[in-house]
Write a protein that holds these residues in place. Structure first.
Motif, PDB file in Angstrom:
ATOM      1  N   ALA A   1       6.674  15.990  -9.361  1.00  0.00           N
ATOM      2  CA  ALA A   1       5.605  16.605  -8.576  1.00  0.00           C
ATOM      3  C   ALA A   1       5.426  15.803  -7.290  1.00  0.00           C
ATOM      4  N   LEU A   2       5.274  16.499  -6.175  1.00  0.00           N
ATOM      5  CA  LEU A   2       5.074  15.874  -4.871  1.00  0.00           C
ATOM      6  C   LEU A   2       3.723  16.303  -4.314  1.00  0.00           C
ATOM      7  N   SER A   3       3.088  15.410  -3.567  1.00  0.00           N
ATOM      8  CA  SER A   3       1.793  15.777  -2.990  1.00  0.00           C
ATOM      9  C   SER A   3       1.524  14.974  -1.723  1.00  0.00           C
ATOM     10  N   SER A   4       0.652  15.521  -0.892  1.00  0.00           N
ATOM     11  CA  SER A   4       0.151  14.831   0.291  1.00  0.00           C
ATOM     12  C   SER A   4      -1.329  15.155   0.422  1.00  0.00           C
TER      13      SER A   4
ATOM     14  N   GLY B   1       2.478  22.022  10.840  1.00  0.00           N
ATOM     15  CA  GLY B   1       3.122  22.904  11.794  1.00  0.00           C
ATOM     16  C   GLY B   1       4.589  22.530  11.900  1.00  0.00           C
ATOM     17  N   ALA B   2       5.063  22.275  13.118  1.00  0.00           N
ATOM     18  CA  ALA B   2       6.458  21.885  13.313  1.00  0.00           C
ATOM     19  C   ALA B   2       6.631  20.378  13.392  1.00  0.00           C
ATOM     20  N   LYS B   3       5.540  19.625  13.263  1.00  0.00           N
ATOM     21  CA  LYS B   3       5.586  18.171  13.428  1.00  0.00           C
ATOM     22  C   LYS B   3       5.688  17.474  12.074  1.00  0.00           C
ATOM     23  N   GLN B   4       6.669  16.578  11.952  1.00  0.00           N
ATOM     24  CA  GLN B   4       6.779  15.777  10.734  1.00  0.00           C
ATOM     25  C   GLN B   4       5.725  14.679  10.761  1.00  0.00           C
ATOM     26  N   ILE B   5       5.061  14.481   9.650  1.00  0.00           N
ATOM     27  CA  ILE B   5       4.021  13.464   9.522  1.00  0.00           C
ATOM     28  C   ILE B   5       4.533  12.343   8.622  1.00  0.00           C
ATOM     29  N   GLY B   6       4.606  11.136   9.156  1.00  0.00           N
ATOM     30  CA  GLY B   6       4.986   9.990   8.344  1.00  0.00           C
ATOM     31  C   GLY B   6       6.477   9.913   8.073  1.00  0.00           C
ATOM     32  N   ARG B   7       6.812   9.056   7.148  1.00  0.00           N
ATOM     33  CA  ARG B   7       8.209   8.765   6.830  1.00  0.00           C
ATOM     34  C   ARG B   7       8.765   9.744   5.795  1.00  0.00           C
ATOM     35  N   VAL B   8      10.078   9.743   5.684  1.00  0.00           N
ATOM     36  CA  VAL B   8      10.757  10.593   4.706  1.00  0.00           C
ATOM     37  C   VAL B   8      10.687   9.931   3.330  1.00  0.00           C
ATOM     38  N   TYR B   9      10.233  10.687   2.365  1.00  0.00           N
ATOM     39  CA  TYR B   9      10.191  10.244   0.963  1.00  0.00           C
ATOM     40  C   TYR B   9      11.580  10.365   0.349  1.00  0.00           C
ATOM     41  N   GLN B  10      11.934   9.435  -0.535  1.00  0.00           N
ATOM     42  CA  GLN B  10      13.194   9.575  -1.268  1.00  0.00           C
ATOM     43  C   GLN B  10      13.075   8.947  -2.653  1.00  0.00           C
TER      44      GLN B  10
ATOM     45  N   ASP C   1      -0.869   3.633   8.617  1.00  0.00           N
ATOM     46  CA  ASP C   1      -1.183   5.064   8.685  1.00  0.00           C
ATOM     47  C   ASP C   1      -0.380   5.848   7.650  1.00  0.00           C
ATOM     48  N   THR C   2      -0.227   5.242   6.476  1.00  0.00           N
ATOM     49  CA  THR C   2       0.633   5.830   5.445  1.00  0.00           C
ATOM     50  C   THR C   2      -0.123   6.656   4.411  1.00  0.00           C
ATOM     51  N   PHE C   3      -1.428   6.795   4.571  1.00  0.00           N
ATOM     52  CA  PHE C   3      -2.230   7.363   3.480  1.00  0.00           C
ATOM     53  C   PHE C   3      -1.986   8.850   3.257  1.00  0.00           C
ATOM     54  N   ASP C   4      -1.438   9.571   4.245  1.00  0.00           N
ATOM     55  CA  ASP C   4      -1.155  10.996   4.065  1.00  0.00           C
ATOM     56  C   ASP C   4       0.305  11.275   3.717  1.00  0.00           C
ATOM     57  N   GLU C   5       1.099  10.218   3.563  1.00  0.00           N
ATOM     58  CA  GLU C   5       2.505  10.421   3.227  1.00  0.00           C
ATOM     59  C   GLU C   5       2.650  10.908   1.781  1.00  0.00           C
TER      60      GLU C   5
ATOM     61  N   GLN D   1       0.823  -1.213   0.000  1.00  0.00           N
ATOM     62  CA  GLN D   1       0.000   0.000   0.000  1.00  0.00           C
ATOM     63  C   GLN D   1       0.853   1.256   0.000  1.00  0.00           C
ATOM     64  N   SER D   2       2.170   1.065  -0.026  1.00  0.00           N
ATOM     65  CA  SER D   2       3.110   2.174  -0.105  1.00  0.00           C
ATOM     66  C   SER D   2       4.346   1.699  -0.854  1.00  0.00           C
ATOM     67  N   LEU D   3       5.009   2.610  -1.558  1.00  0.00           N
ATOM     68  CA  LEU D   3       6.240   2.285  -2.271  1.00  0.00           C
ATOM     69  C   LEU D   3       7.482   2.659  -1.472  1.00  0.00           C
ATOM     70  N   TYR D   4       7.316   3.056  -0.228  1.00  0.00           N
ATOM     71  CA  TYR D   4       8.461   3.400   0.607  1.00  0.00           C
ATOM     72  C   TYR D   4       9.293   2.142   0.888  1.00  0.00           C
ATOM     73  N   PRO D   5      10.608   2.257   0.858  1.00  0.00           N
ATOM     74  CA  PRO D   5      11.466   1.079   1.057  1.00  0.00           C
ATOM     75  C   PRO D   5      11.255   0.382   2.396  1.00  0.00           C
ATOM     76  N   SER D   6      10.791   1.102   3.408  1.00  0.00           N
ATOM     77  CA  SER D   6      10.615   0.510   4.736  1.00  0.00           C
ATOM     78  C   SER D   6       9.303  -0.244   4.890  1.00  0.00           C
ATOM     79  N   GLU D   7       8.506  -0.294   3.845  1.00  0.00           N
ATOM     80  CA  GLU D   7       7.235  -1.015   3.914  1.00  0.00           C
ATOM     81  C   GLU D   7       7.506  -2.498   4.141  1.00  0.00           C
ATOM     82  N   PRO D   8       6.739  -3.158   5.038  1.00  0.00           N
ATOM     83  CA  PRO D   8       6.989  -4.583   5.297  1.00  0.00           C
ATOM     84  C   PRO D   8       6.705  -5.449   4.079  1.00  0.00           C
ATOM     85  N   LEU D   9       7.290  -6.643   4.070  1.00  0.00           N
ATOM     86  CA  LEU D   9       7.168  -7.577   2.957  1.00  0.00           C
ATOM     87  C   LEU D   9       5.706  -7.832   2.616  1.00  0.00           C
TER      88      LEU D   9
END
Length: 763
Positions: A551-554, A596-605, A531-535, A429-437
């Motif tokens: 293009a990047l979006s959240s 605000g000052a809070k990071q939401i979710g994981r870092v995209y790369q 909880d990755t849907f807003d990343e 459900q996410s293409l982030y490298p840290s997503e579980p198998l």
């Protein structure tokens, strides 16, 4: 009234309202946080206030179960239960099929003096109460409901979730926990996949070896099936549900207006059963339950009368446990390899005047359908039951795509849409490298939510045969309850809205708004929901001047995105993203979402590799196919390499066809290195080319071969980088000869091989 609430349900009752008490899940219920979205809702300025004096007026014929469940929830919140006022009370429940004409429909009215729920039937009253539960609000010790009028009914009669317990086994408490949540979100069918190659999970008393042998496998594969060589854990694995446990689960679901449909797989996916009763296979064995995931040639022998006797006896014990009208008999992924060489199967083809092995499968399914029909049941099967002709009365569950469901509807057969590329919950459900198998595909929450079951190929009359939609959770990579929940939730909530809410009332942004209220509830219920849907998600496109544009979006409202282009971690002092930008150099881009000052979710790369071919015109002789056709050729020259998971839309796949691509560099220029990425996963039918060549040309007509390669050693991505003698060229032609037919002894022998390629490199 008999208290039927289990410990699992009590915990959910308590936690639901603990969340409300702690402030937060439905703190803004006036914003109508109901999932799935009702058909019509109108808010008023009224507020209904509960007190110990409030009674429930229960109309004639209302099931006491409905009242019990509601009071259990309510007591967890208020510390008291509502009295039974029979036909009088401030909370009125009644059934009126004239006032509410649609099955499972209800009307919910909240004024300052009274709450009224009118259901078309028992299920309608139940679903009205589920909506009321989502509207309850506690503040300063007071329980209130904002005034509103809701008219509601489901779009589809069939709203289902499938769970495979054969690859990995889940205990009864977990099943009940999930059933409670399915009921809360108005999903009315639980498809229980009980048998497969890797394990038989239901007690059959006539065949005790199914419990002692078929329910267990010697060990289980570690990692992904595509890995080579396969690695195993060396641990015996298994389990099964006793018939008493099955009865308890079915009763539990029935009280919550959920029908459980069992699946007894046939004629394929039979290795576990054959391991105990080898005489039912074409060769007589020996067989063993599979220890890894895939499709296996050993299936039930269609020419052996013992096979049908066995399956009929199995069904004779299954049917009393499941009162459902439908029984799922599988019918998918049944190789015909053994049937082609089996004397009994060939004799059956001759005796029954069948054309081939595909018609033999239709004979098999049709015969089992007749048996189930004689017992008053109907069959559902995966879309392969269309092979050789559809059995009369069969319902098709369309999984390989939408084509099976479309074909069934055009034949006026009922169909349930469950296409893998949209509603498979075991996919990433996410293409982030840290997503579980997970499985190989990619079905983010947005893709699930936006699926539309009624396709444009169907007329209005044909569309009536699409009875519903289902999400499937195959358990190859769901090794624990926590991992299963990560994959199922919250995507199953999106499925609930597909099945219940009319097309015109659906809005992904509005769904996310309601989900953000609901998600903490899932966490409080100890549901390991993703909880990755807003990343951050991205889009890599070609700019007007043929450069790579990112293009990047959240989806998080009022979120700010900050990014870096040198591989460093982004923060509030990094560059703020405002609009799509051109990627001008090779390197790694990172970005993060901030509220605000809070990071939401994981870092995209994302890594970019720029060269002379970027943005240039590519011409393909053969077109890519299936899920490996991105729809244009830009992905071959966009500077982004496809991942080893092959689910990111970067890979181009040729099923049995050769690769021939020509890159036009726009002008003659010096070239000294050529390259391409080749994906080699034999366990996924992805084969390296038997020959790969690069050719150069200045005029696009006369080409000179400058490199050839016939060996590709790496399992996974083979990065071909050909350093050639410097030459002048405008056109680069790359050819790859497809393996063609997968050879004997290999996985899925006889099938067409996939040739998978990505990124044409010119330096």
């Amino acid at each position: 009234m008999i208290n039927t609430c289990t410990t699992v349900f009590k915990n959910i009752c308590y936690t639901l309202f603990l969340c409300l008490l702690m402030g937060g899940v439905h703190a803004q219920v006036k914003e109508q946080g109901i999932i799935p979205q009702p058909y019509r809702i109108q808010k008023t300025g009224d507020v209904f206030r509960f007190s110990p004096n409030v009674a429930i007026g229960v109309g004639d014929g209302i099931s006491t179960d409905n009242l019990i469940f509601f009071n259990q929830y309510f007591r967890s919140l208020a510390g008291y239960t509502l009295k039974n006022g029979k036909n009088t009370g401030a909370l009125q429940l009644r059934i009126d099929s004239v006032a509410v004409t649609q099955a499972e429909g209800y009307k919910l009215s909240v004024t300052s003096k009274q709450i009224s729920i009118i259901g078309h039937d028992q299920a309608g009253v139940f679903y009205g109460l589920q909506s009321l539960l989502q509207l309850l609000h506690k503040s300063n010790g007071k329980i209130t409901v904002q005034g509103c009028t809701i008219e509601d009914h489901p779009r589809f009669a069939y709203r289902g979730m499938h769970l495979d317990v054969s690859r990995h086994f889940f205990k009864v408490d977990a099943i009940k926990k999930w059933i409670d949540l399915l009921a809360l979100y108005k999903i009315n069918t639980f498809h229980w996949h009980l048998t497969d190659d890797q394990g038989w999970r239901i007690e059959i008393k006539k065949y005790p070896l199914l419990q002692s042998i078929s329910a267990y496998r010697d060990e289980t594969i570690i990692g992904h099936k595509k890995d080579s060589p396969h690695r195993f854990d060396g641990k015996r694995y298994g389990g099964y549900y006793t018939q008493e446990e099955v009865k308890a689960v079915v009763a539990y679901a029935t009280q919550r207006h959920i029908t459980i449909i069992p699946e007894i797989e046939m004629p394929g996916h039979a290795l576990a059963a054959l391991s105990a009763y080898p005489e039912l296979g074409c060769t007589g064995g020996p067989y063993k339950a599979a220890t890894y995931w895939g499709i296996f040639d050993d299936v039930y022998c269609a020419g052996n009368e013992q096979t049908f006797t066995f399956l009929q006896n199995v069904l004779d014990e299954v049917l009393p446990l499941f009162p459902s009208r439908y029984i799922h008999i599988g019918g998918d992924e049944c190789p015909k390899t053994k049937w082609k060489t089996c004397p009994k199967c060939q004799q059956r083809i001759k005796d029954e005047h069948l054309k081939d092995e595909h018609e033999l499968q239709s004979y098999f399914i049709g015969r089992m359908e007749k048996y189930l029909n004689s017992k008053g049941r109907q069959i559902i099967g995966w879309d392969e039951i269309l092979e050789g002709g559809l059995a009369p009365g069969a319902t098709v569950m369309s999984w390989t795509g939408e084509e099976g469901g479309i074909a069934a509807a055009k034949l006026h057969h009922n169909a349930i849409m469950t296409p893998e590329k949209y509603v498979y919950l075991d996919y990433y459900q996410s293409l982030y490298p840290s997503e579980p198998l997970a499985g190989g595909g990619y079905t983010p929450l947005s893709k699930v939510y936006n699926y539309e079951p009624i396709t444009k190929e169907l007329s209005d009359d044909e569309a009536k045969y699409i009875k519903g939609v289902q999400a499937n959770a195959w358990s190859e990579y769901l090794a624990s309850t926590a991992q299963a929940e990560h994959q199922i939730f919250p995507r199953i909530l999106a499925l609930s809205e597909i099945g219940w809410t009319t097309k015109g009332n659906k809005s992904y942004s509005n769904f996310l708004k309601r989900l953000r209220y609901e998600h903490p509830l899932l966490k409080q219920l100890n549901i390991n929901a993703a909880d990755t849907f807003d990343e951050i998600t991205d889009s890599v496109t070609e700019s007007a001047d043929y450069q790579v544009q990112l293009a990047l979006s959240s989806t998080l409202p009022n979120a700010q995105i900050y990014y870096t282009t040198n591989g460093t971690t982004p923060g509030l002092k990094s560059k703020k993203y405002n609009k799509p930008f051109i990627v001008t150099t090779s390197g790694q881009i990172k970005a993060a979402v901030f509220s605000g000052a809070k990071q939401i979710g994981r870092v995209y790369q994302k890594d970019f590799y720029l060269d002379k071919a970027i943005g240039k015109t590519v011409t393909l002789t053969n077109q890519p196919q299936g899920g490996y056709n991105p729809g244009n050729t830009f992905g071959l020259v966009n500077g982004v390499f496809g991942s080893k998971l092959y689910n990111d839309g970067q890979w181009y796949g040729f099923n049995g066809d050769d690769l021939e691509a020509v890159v036009d560099l726009g002008k003659v220029q010096p070239v000294s290195q050529l390259g391409i990425n080749i994906l080699k996963y034999h366990w996924q039918k992805m084969w390296e080319p038997t020959l790969l060549t690069f050719e150069t040309s200045t005029d696009g007509k006369n080409y000179t071969e400058v490199y050839r390669q016939t060996t590709f050693n790496d399992n996974g991505i083979n990065a071909v980088r050909a350093n050639i003698k410097a030459t002048q060229a405008r056109y680069i032609r790359v050819k790859g000869t497809n393996k063609g037919i997968i050879p004997p002894g290999e996985y899925i022998a006889g099938a067409k091989a996939w040739l998978m390629v990505d990124e044409l490199i010119v330096k």
